[in-house]
Design an enzyme around this catalytic site. Structure first.
Site, PDB file in Angstrom:
ATOM      1  N   ASP A  28      10.467  11.460 -67.603  1.00  5.63           N
ATOM      2  CA  ASP A  28      10.559  11.463 -69.064  1.00  5.63           C
ATOM      3  C   ASP A  28      11.863  10.789 -69.504  1.00  5.63           C
ATOM      4  O   ASP A  28      12.954  11.349 -69.332  1.00  5.63           O
ATOM      5  CB  ASP A  28      10.520  12.902 -69.572  1.00  5.63           C
ATOM      6  CG  ASP A  28      10.408  12.987 -71.086  1.00  5.63           C
ATOM      7  OD1 ASP A  28      10.966  12.103 -71.776  1.00  5.63           O
ATOM      8  OD2 ASP A  28       9.796  13.941 -71.582  1.00  5.63           O
ATOM      9  N   GLU A  80      34.892   3.778 -53.878  1.00  8.93           N
ATOM     10  CA  GLU A  80      33.951   4.479 -52.999  1.00  8.93           C
ATOM     11  C   GLU A  80      33.051   3.483 -52.290  1.00  8.93           C
ATOM     12  O   GLU A  80      32.216   3.879 -51.476  1.00  8.93           O
ATOM     13  CB  GLU A  80      33.080   5.444 -53.807  1.00  8.93           C
ATOM     14  CG  GLU A  80      33.805   6.657 -54.345  1.00  8.93           C
ATOM     15  CD  GLU A  80      32.853   7.655 -54.966  1.00  8.93           C
ATOM     16  OE1 GLU A  80      31.765   7.861 -54.398  1.00  8.93           O
ATOM     17  OE2 GLU A  80      33.187   8.221 -56.016  1.00  8.93           O
ATOM     18  N   CYS A 112      35.932   9.500 -57.495  1.00 12.38           N
ATOM     19  CA  CYS A 112      36.150   8.724 -58.716  1.00 12.38           C
ATOM     20  C   CYS A 112      37.595   8.700 -59.205  1.00 12.38           C
ATOM     21  O   CYS A 112      37.898   8.018 -60.182  1.00 12.38           O
ATOM     22  CB  CYS A 112      35.242   9.259 -59.831  1.00 12.38           C
ATOM     23  SG  CYS A 112      33.482   9.028 -59.494  1.00 12.38           S
ATOM     24  N   ARG A 201      23.820  20.973 -59.952  1.00 15.59           N
ATOM     25  CA  ARG A 201      24.546  21.558 -61.086  1.00 15.59           C
ATOM     26  C   ARG A 201      25.924  22.083 -60.699  1.00 15.59           C
ATOM     27  O   ARG A 201      26.794  22.270 -61.552  1.00 15.59           O
ATOM     28  CB  ARG A 201      23.724  22.699 -61.705  1.00 15.59           C
ATOM     29  CG  ARG A 201      22.444  22.218 -62.382  1.00 15.59           C
ATOM     30  CD  ARG A 201      21.709  23.364 -63.050  1.00 15.59           C
ATOM     31  NE  ARG A 201      20.481  22.908 -63.694  1.00 15.59           N
ATOM     32  CZ  ARG A 201      20.419  22.387 -64.906  1.00 15.59           C
ATOM     33  NH1 ARG A 201      21.527  22.262 -65.613  1.00 15.59           N
ATOM     34  NH2 ARG A 201      19.272  21.997 -65.415  1.00 15.59           N
ATOM     35  N   THR A 203      28.141  20.463 -59.433  1.00 17.65           N
ATOM     36  CA  THR A 203      29.117  19.412 -59.731  1.00 17.65           C
ATOM     37  C   THR A 203      29.711  19.556 -61.125  1.00 17.65           C
ATOM     38  O   THR A 203      30.691  18.886 -61.448  1.00 17.65           O
ATOM     39  CB  THR A 203      28.465  18.014 -59.629  1.00 17.65           C
ATOM     40  OG1 THR A 203      27.413  17.905 -60.598  1.00 17.65           O
ATOM     41  CG2 THR A 203      27.866  17.788 -58.247  1.00 17.65           C
ATOM     42  N   HIS A 236      37.354  11.484 -67.364  1.00 18.42           N
ATOM     43  CA  HIS A 236      36.369  10.851 -66.481  1.00 18.42           C
ATOM     44  C   HIS A 236      34.977  11.039 -67.046  1.00 18.42           C
ATOM     45  O   HIS A 236      34.657  12.093 -67.619  1.00 18.42           O
ATOM     46  CB  HIS A 236      36.462  11.432 -65.074  1.00 18.42           C
ATOM     47  CG  HIS A 236      35.397  10.889 -64.167  1.00 18.42           C
ATOM     48  ND1 HIS A 236      35.253   9.534 -63.932  1.00 18.42           N
ATOM     49  CD2 HIS A 236      34.407  11.513 -63.465  1.00 18.42           C
ATOM     50  CE1 HIS A 236      34.226   9.350 -63.123  1.00 18.42           C
ATOM     51  NE2 HIS A 236      33.696  10.530 -62.829  1.00 18.42           N
ATOM     52  N   LYS A 241      27.680  13.109 -71.507  1.00 14.47           N
ATOM     53  CA  LYS A 241      27.773  14.464 -72.054  1.00 14.47           C
ATOM     54  C   LYS A 241      29.040  15.197 -71.635  1.00 14.47           C
ATOM     55  O   LYS A 241      29.708  15.841 -72.453  1.00 14.47           O
ATOM     56  CB  LYS A 241      26.544  15.269 -71.632  1.00 14.47           C
ATOM     57  CG  LYS A 241      26.498  16.677 -72.205  1.00 14.47           C
ATOM     58  CD  LYS A 241      25.224  17.398 -71.786  1.00 14.47           C
ATOM     59  CE  LYS A 241      25.143  18.791 -72.387  1.00 14.47           C
ATOM     60  NZ  LYS A 241      23.890  19.489 -71.991  1.00 14.47           N
ATOM     61  N   ASN A 268      28.455   4.911 -65.216  1.00 13.80           N
ATOM     62  CA  ASN A 268      29.626   5.436 -64.517  1.00 13.80           C
ATOM     63  C   ASN A 268      29.992   4.575 -63.306  1.00 13.80           C
ATOM     64  O   ASN A 268      29.396   4.716 -62.236  1.00 13.80           O
ATOM     65  CB  ASN A 268      29.350   6.875 -64.057  1.00 13.80           C
ATOM     66  CG  ASN A 268      30.444   7.422 -63.156  1.00 13.80           C
ATOM     67  OD1 ASN A 268      31.578   6.950 -63.168  1.00 13.80           O
ATOM     68  ND2 ASN A 268      30.102   8.431 -62.357  1.00 13.80           N
ATOM     69  N   SER A 298      35.488  13.902 -57.127  1.00 14.23           N
ATOM     70  CA  SER A 298      34.830  14.953 -56.368  1.00 14.23           C
ATOM     71  C   SER A 298      35.568  15.214 -55.067  1.00 14.23           C
ATOM     72  O   SER A 298      36.184  14.342 -54.491  1.00 14.23           O
ATOM     73  CB  SER A 298      33.378  14.556 -56.071  1.00 14.23           C
ATOM     74  OG  SER A 298      32.632  14.487 -57.261  1.00 14.23           O
TER      75      SER A 298
END
Length: 345
Positions: A28, A80, A112, A201, A203, A236, A241, A268, A298
């Protein structure tokens, strides 16, 4: 005072719409774009990688800063997606740019925030008078497993910051810096693995939000400043969102955040993401404006900086092509072509 002398950015011209990726996997589109707040992302051409894009950004930074490459005494490249496991990107980029041979060099990896770690190291070398000028590059052709959620956001771009202590050339001073780090395995890639893995999630709350919030609060406390003292904030951007949520939690407004949200137009680009947001802000900032900046990597950690623009920035902006103009040069491709360019087909 140590600060930014100039900067350069590079974004590949190819784009793929999120709807194109969603359609390929029968997902979707509206649900994905609403959750991630991204509608398209940048894609590297077949001959573009972290090194070639880093060279492009580095060339612009040196040209705009009007600095002889031989004056550069350190080169740090955060990524990376270094093309070689053994063979530094930093020395290759420096060679092409005409830097050397008397310079510190290293490839940096911390997800990152690899490039912002390089900014901190370079500031240390400058503050201790070991160097006069240093170049930091964040460059990534971000990789993602086809059909994974990060395929919708992983993008490609490069940013180069030229740092120094020249009061006549500095466009933004570094007023404060600090860092916050912990062992948090939210995102990883084992040696030999084609694509990175992530903890879904996990993360978010215990990783991204926890580290940025702690570093941001510490930076505000140490600087004795409040969100209202800043013209802009930069965080970052793993998606569109998260930075909006973190800004609200800290008391920053959408007006302070919006100019930095490059993620909305290109996705990103990992090590380049936060610094690209900073460059977009510097493109429009006026003299004596403070910028609040916190990166995230991370694994996990956040680097925090407070910048203050100088009177030189107005003159510099007239000689520089802003990100907002560069990003308009684009060509859309389909999903099959995207897979070919990412060498996933």
């Amino acid at each position: 005072m140590t600060g930014i002398i100039s900067y350069g950015t590079y974004v590949p011209q190819y784009r793929i719409k999120i709807s194109e990726i969603a359609g390929a996997w029968q997902k979707d589109t509206q649900e994905i774009t609403s959750a991630l707040r991204i509608v398209e992302k940048s894609v590297p051409n077949n001959d573009e990688d972290a090194i070639t894009m880093g060279i492009e950004a580095g060339m612009e930074a040196l040209r705009a800063g009007n600095i002889d490459p031989k004056q550069i005494q350190s080169v740090f490249v955060g990524s990376e997606s270094h093309p070689y496991t053994v063979n530094p990107s930093s020395s290759t980029i420096a060679e092409i740019l005409g830097i050397g041979p008397d310079y510190f060099a290293a490839d940096l990896e911390f997800a990152c925030k690899a490039a912002t770690a390089g900014v901190g190291v370079t500031c240390g070398l400058l503050d201790s008078n070991k160097i006069d000028y240093g170049l930091v590059i964040g460059s990534d052709t971000a990789q993602a497993k086809p059909s994974d959620v990060i395929e919708f956001t992983a993008a490609s771009a490069s940013v180069a910051l030229l740092l120094g202590k020249s009061s006549e050339k500095t466009i933004a001073d570094v007023k404060e810096m600090s860092s916050f780090t912990s062992d948090t395995p939210d995102f990883w890639r084992r040696d030999g693995s084609r694509f990175p893995s992530h903890a879904g999630r996990f993360t978010g709350e215990p990783a991204y939000f926890h580290h940025i919030l702690h570093e941001a609060k510490k930076l505000l406390l140490e600087s004795k400043l409040a969100p209202t003292d800043f013209a802009y904030c930069v965080f970052h951007m793993p998606n569109g969102k998260f930075p909006q949520v973190i800004a609200k939690k800290l008391g920053f407004t959408q007006e302070q955040l919006k100019p930095s949200l490059t993620v909305e137009s290109i996705g990103n680009p990992y090590s380049a993401a936060a610094l690209l947001g900073l460059s977009a802000v510097l493109d429009i900032a006026k003299p004596k404006e403070k910028i609040f900046f916190v990166s995230y990597g991370s694994g996990a950690g956040s680097d925090g900086f407070i910048f203050e623009t100088t009177k030189q920035i107005t003159k510099w902006q007239k000689l520089h092509t802003p990100f907002a103009k560069k990003v308009k040069k684009k060509e859309y491709i389909g999903y099959v072509e995207y897979l070919k360019k990412m060498k996933n087909l």
